[in-house]
Design a protein around this motif. Sequence first.
Motif, PDB file in Angstrom:
ATOM      1  N   THR B   3       0.827  -1.204   0.000  1.00  0.00           N
ATOM      2  CA  THR B   3       0.000   0.000   0.000  1.00  0.00           C
ATOM      3  C   THR B   3       0.866   1.261   0.000  1.00  0.00           C
ATOM      4  O   THR B   3       0.612   2.215  -0.719  1.00  0.00           O
ATOM      5  CB  THR B   3      -0.898   0.001   1.244  1.00  0.00           C
ATOM      6  OG1 THR B   3      -1.589  -1.231   1.278  1.00  0.00           O
ATOM      7  CG2 THR B   3      -1.887   1.116   1.193  1.00  0.00           C
ATOM      8  N   LEU B   6       2.336   1.894  -3.299  1.00  0.00           N
ATOM      9  CA  LEU B   6       1.293   2.323  -4.224  1.00  0.00           C
ATOM     10  C   LEU B   6       1.018   3.809  -4.064  1.00  0.00           C
ATOM     11  O   LEU B   6       0.920   4.561  -5.035  1.00  0.00           O
ATOM     12  CB  LEU B   6       0.017   1.515  -3.964  1.00  0.00           C
ATOM     13  CG  LEU B   6      -1.130   1.688  -4.939  1.00  0.00           C
ATOM     14  CD1 LEU B   6      -0.745   1.131  -6.284  1.00  0.00           C
ATOM     15  CD2 LEU B   6      -2.370   0.992  -4.424  1.00  0.00           C
ATOM     16  N   ILE B   7       0.918   4.252  -2.809  1.00  0.00           N
ATOM     17  CA  ILE B   7       0.646   5.661  -2.550  1.00  0.00           C
ATOM     18  C   ILE B   7       1.824   6.511  -3.002  1.00  0.00           C
ATOM     19  O   ILE B   7       1.666   7.569  -3.599  1.00  0.00           O
ATOM     20  CB  ILE B   7       0.335   5.872  -1.052  1.00  0.00           C
ATOM     21  CG1 ILE B   7      -0.993   5.216  -0.711  1.00  0.00           C
ATOM     22  CG2 ILE B   7       0.290   7.340  -0.710  1.00  0.00           C
ATOM     23  CD1 ILE B   7      -1.333   5.239   0.744  1.00  0.00           C
ATOM     24  N   SER B   9       3.856   5.797  -5.369  1.00  0.00           N
ATOM     25  CA  SER B   9       3.952   5.798  -6.825  1.00  0.00           C
ATOM     26  C   SER B   9       3.061   6.871  -7.442  1.00  0.00           C
ATOM     27  O   SER B   9       3.295   7.329  -8.554  1.00  0.00           O
ATOM     28  CB  SER B   9       3.571   4.433  -7.381  1.00  0.00           C
ATOM     29  OG  SER B   9       2.183   4.251  -7.293  1.00  0.00           O
ATOM     30  N   LEU B  10       2.022   7.280  -6.702  1.00  0.00           N
ATOM     31  CA  LEU B  10       1.118   8.304  -7.215  1.00  0.00           C
ATOM     32  C   LEU B  10       1.796   9.659  -7.268  1.00  0.00           C
ATOM     33  O   LEU B  10       1.459  10.501  -8.092  1.00  0.00           O
ATOM     34  CB  LEU B  10      -0.128   8.410  -6.319  1.00  0.00           C
ATOM     35  CG  LEU B  10      -1.083   7.246  -6.344  1.00  0.00           C
ATOM     36  CD1 LEU B  10      -2.140   7.445  -5.293  1.00  0.00           C
ATOM     37  CD2 LEU B  10      -1.714   7.125  -7.710  1.00  0.00           C
ATOM     38  N   THR B  11       2.740   9.879  -6.367  1.00  0.00           N
ATOM     39  CA  THR B  11       3.366  11.186  -6.286  1.00  0.00           C
ATOM     40  C   THR B  11       4.783  11.162  -6.840  1.00  0.00           C
ATOM     41  O   THR B  11       5.475  12.173  -6.802  1.00  0.00           O
ATOM     42  CB  THR B  11       3.401  11.660  -4.822  1.00  0.00           C
ATOM     43  OG1 THR B  11       3.939  10.616  -4.021  1.00  0.00           O
ATOM     44  CG2 THR B  11       2.029  12.002  -4.336  1.00  0.00           C
ATOM     45  N   GLN B  14       6.007  13.806  -9.106  1.00  0.00           N
ATOM     46  CA  GLN B  14       6.087  15.170  -8.588  1.00  0.00           C
ATOM     47  C   GLN B  14       7.371  15.424  -7.817  1.00  0.00           C
ATOM     48  O   GLN B  14       7.671  16.542  -7.451  1.00  0.00           O
ATOM     49  CB  GLN B  14       4.890  15.467  -7.696  1.00  0.00           C
ATOM     50  CG  GLN B  14       3.585  15.473  -8.476  1.00  0.00           C
ATOM     51  CD  GLN B  14       2.505  16.214  -7.753  1.00  0.00           C
ATOM     52  OE1 GLN B  14       2.332  16.056  -6.557  1.00  0.00           O
ATOM     53  NE2 GLN B  14       1.760  17.027  -8.473  1.00  0.00           N
ATOM     54  N   ILE B  57       7.145  12.840  -0.847  1.00  0.00           N
ATOM     55  CA  ILE B  57       6.530  14.121  -1.207  1.00  0.00           C
ATOM     56  C   ILE B  57       6.198  14.937   0.036  1.00  0.00           C
ATOM     57  O   ILE B  57       6.039  16.138  -0.018  1.00  0.00           O
ATOM     58  CB  ILE B  57       5.268  13.897  -2.064  1.00  0.00           C
ATOM     59  CG1 ILE B  57       4.740  15.198  -2.687  1.00  0.00           C
ATOM     60  CG2 ILE B  57       4.163  13.246  -1.268  1.00  0.00           C
ATOM     61  CD1 ILE B  57       5.051  15.303  -4.119  1.00  0.00           C
ATOM     62  N   ASN B  58       6.127  14.269   1.177  1.00  0.00           N
ATOM     63  CA  ASN B  58       5.763  14.973   2.407  1.00  0.00           C
ATOM     64  C   ASN B  58       6.960  15.602   3.109  1.00  0.00           C
ATOM     65  O   ASN B  58       6.821  16.127   4.198  1.00  0.00           O
ATOM     66  CB  ASN B  58       5.090  14.013   3.380  1.00  0.00           C
ATOM     67  CG  ASN B  58       3.765  13.546   2.859  1.00  0.00           C
ATOM     68  OD1 ASN B  58       3.024  14.322   2.275  1.00  0.00           O
ATOM     69  ND2 ASN B  58       3.477  12.271   3.027  1.00  0.00           N
ATOM     70  N   TYR B  79       9.439  19.512  -1.893  1.00  0.00           N
ATOM     71  CA  TYR B  79       9.079  19.222  -3.273  1.00  0.00           C
ATOM     72  C   TYR B  79       7.995  20.146  -3.811  1.00  0.00           C
ATOM     73  O   TYR B  79       7.371  19.855  -4.818  1.00  0.00           O
ATOM     74  CB  TYR B  79       8.648  17.762  -3.401  1.00  0.00           C
ATOM     75  CG  TYR B  79       9.809  16.843  -3.176  1.00  0.00           C
ATOM     76  CD1 TYR B  79      10.795  16.713  -4.141  1.00  0.00           C
ATOM     77  CD2 TYR B  79       9.950  16.140  -1.979  1.00  0.00           C
ATOM     78  CE1 TYR B  79      11.888  15.903  -3.936  1.00  0.00           C
ATOM     79  CE2 TYR B  79      11.037  15.327  -1.769  1.00  0.00           C
ATOM     80  CZ  TYR B  79      12.006  15.210  -2.753  1.00  0.00           C
ATOM     81  OH  TYR B  79      13.091  14.415  -2.546  1.00  0.00           O
TER      82      TYR B  79
END
Lengths: 232, 135
Positions: B3, B6-7, B9-11, B14, B57-58, B79
């Motif tokens: 999970t 997966l999360i 990979s979404l960002t 960016q 990204i955080n 970022y």
Amino acid sequence: MALMLMGKKLGMTRVYTDAGVNVPVTVIAVGPCVVTQVRTTEKDGYAAVQIAYGDMKPRNSTIPMIGHDAKAGSAPKRFHREFRVRPEEAASFSAGQELDVNALKDQMYVDVIGTSKGKGFQGVMKRYHFKGFFASHGTERKHRAPGSIGGLCSNRGFGGGLKKGKRMAGHMGDQRVTTRCLDVVRIDPEKGLLLVKGSVPGANNGMVQVRPSTRLYKSKTRKVAAAAEKKG
Amino acid sequence: MSTQQLIESLTADQLKKTLPAMHVGDTVNVHFRIVEGDKERTQVFQGVVLAKKGRGINQMMTVRKIVDEVGTERQFPVYSPMISKFEIIRRGDSRRAKLYYLRDRTGKSRRLRDRRRALGKVGVTKAGGKSAPSA
């Protein structure tokens, strides 16, 4: 058209828009859901669609449920939910049909329904945001107390009990909660993911129900109208 | 794919690929875009990286600088697209992950040693060695 899907809340992250604005998003893996039964006015007295989501080992299910799912040509599923449709809409669904995140692709806003995290037995300050009492200035043993709960005859000027619904300490959370009108930030049909702006109820990996927004906020109604007009 | 992956990979698209390797203790220039109405300008914030927090990204960084003898701190999302440019002016030698003790320091003791002098001794990576900051 009425619609509802089930999915799994995966967690939160952030997305930056082209303008550089940070958008907090919740990632929901939506579907695939199987239509297990279509309820019709003639047979059941109301029109609705029953969908099932989440794989399950047959031995963890029950014989009646396995049979019910098998009738729709599906493996045993963990969750079954219904959503009401208009009688004439019911014909557009058929048992065994699969619904996935693509069904939401025209939506600007969705409602997400989940079961909030259980907090156990909580006092009124946490549960209802009561103010409590002073930390000092002579306060003793009553810092987080609810205060007076009123007289015994306060409901309509008579009667022998407390006003119904008086907010007191008790079990908090683990309740069905609906968050309304969340912005759909992105839909990823390949991975079956839906990104909505903001938080949704429940813990990660919890089951959530997603439906097109039923009652839009005023400002969002205007946005939807503007988008529809643009489309022509 | 887990999970978490997966999360992330979404960002992934960016994340900036060309950020210089930034460490806690470095003195940096952060060029931050400021949009006022339809005008846009860039503000440069120069200071010492006190802390890095979060991952992917955080990731956030706290930068501290002294303005008119008043300590000023600002947190930047590493970022964020609002950061148009990011430079490392000086590499400082820090033995801590969080340099909050610098808040209590004044004068010369506020400065950190140059990383170069401490290289080999502490076992830090060489300046400019990596192309992306360690997440």
